[in-house]
Scaffold this active site. Structure first.
Site, short mmCIF file in Angstrom:
data_model
loop_
_atom_site.label_atom_id
_atom_site.label_comp_id
_atom_site.label_asym_id
_atom_site.label_seq_id
_atom_site.Cartn_x
_atom_site.Cartn_y
_atom_site.Cartn_z
N GLY A 43 0.83 -1.20 0.00
CA GLY A 43 0.00 0.00 0.00
C GLY A 43 0.86 1.25 0.00
N GLN A 48 3.02 9.88 1.16
CA GLN A 48 4.34 9.26 1.32
C GLN A 48 5.31 9.60 0.19
OE1 GLN A 48 2.35 5.27 2.10
NE2 GLN A 48 4.26 5.04 3.24
N CYS A 88 5.14 -0.33 7.23
CA CYS A 88 4.96 0.88 6.44
C CYS A 88 6.23 1.18 5.67
CB CYS A 88 4.63 2.04 7.38
SG CYS A 88 4.36 3.61 6.54
N LEU A 89 6.08 1.51 4.39
CA LEU A 89 7.28 1.82 3.59
C LEU A 89 8.01 3.06 4.11
CD1 LEU A 89 5.87 1.10 0.01
CD2 LEU A 89 7.47 -0.29 1.34
N HIS A 130 -4.92 2.17 7.26
CA HIS A 130 -3.54 2.65 7.43
C HIS A 130 -3.23 3.75 6.41
CE1 HIS A 130 0.96 1.62 7.94
NE2 HIS A 130 0.95 2.41 6.89
N GLU A 131 -3.63 3.51 5.15
CA GLU A 131 -3.33 4.49 4.09
C GLU A 131 -4.17 5.76 4.24
OE1 GLU A 131 -0.69 3.87 2.64
OE2 GLU A 131 -0.58 1.72 2.92
N HIS A 134 -2.53 8.04 6.54
CA HIS A 134 -1.44 8.81 5.91
C HIS A 134 -1.98 10.11 5.31
CE1 HIS A 134 2.21 6.47 6.21
NE2 HIS A 134 1.67 5.40 5.69
NI NI Z 1 2.32 3.45 5.68
#
Ligand code: NI
Length: 164
Positions: A43, A48, A88-89, A130-131, A134
């Site tokens: 995701g 991000q 998370c990236l 989660h996204e 962000h």
């Molecule tokens: Ni994330």
């Protein structure tokens, strides 16, 4: 695209709604998908990659060929509670469980601006929540205890030093 790394302040910026569905938007979505697949991750939110627009992309399929693109996503119904380990990236190497809704209904638009609804449970539900966080400037580690957050910050600083 370059993925911002926690605790980059830009991860706390709040994304604006998308109201123009043009070729530039499609290019942005395709660049985000490419970035997510290359990472690799399941995701990615526009926040991000330092774009303050309400766009998220996910793909939980085994063959990585079923992308879900949600523009202006809004959670309109939730039920249940789930507690699944997340990563998370923007916070590489950290995996922690956060309390989320188990089932969600989300209204969103696709790349052409057409509205649709999606019901999700399990991993997809957690991933979308989660996204969406962000897009609101919230990173999942911020739900954790202060002690855990302090440890994660120290780890991220060390990683940043190693990258230099
Ligand atoms: Ni994330």
């Amino acid at each position: 695209m370059k993925i911002l790394q926690y605790p980059d302040e830009r991860l706390h910026l709040v994304a604006s709604r998308v109201d123009v569905f043009d070729e530039a938007l499609k290019t942005l979505v395709s660049d985000m998908l490419e970035t997510m697949y290359a990472a690799p991750g399941v995701g990615l939110a526009a926040t991000q990659v330092d774009v303050q627009k309400q766009i998220i992309v996910t793909d939980l399929s085994e063959n990585r060929d079923k992308p879900v693109v949600l523009i202006n996503p809004e959670i309109i119904a939730t039920s249940g509670r789930s507690y699944i380990e997340e990563g998370c990236l923007s916070v590489p190497g950290i995996f922690e469980s956060v309390e989320r809704a188990e089932n969600i209904t989300v209204s969103a638009r696709n790349q052409d601006g057409e509205p649709f609804e999606i019901r999700a449970d399990g991993l997809l539900s957690v991933c979308i929540q989660h996204e969406i966080d962000h897009l609101k400037g919230k990173v999942f580690v911020e739900y954790l205890s202060r002690l855990k957050q302090t440890r994660i910050l120290a780890k991220m600083k060390k990683l940043a030093r190693e990258r230099m």
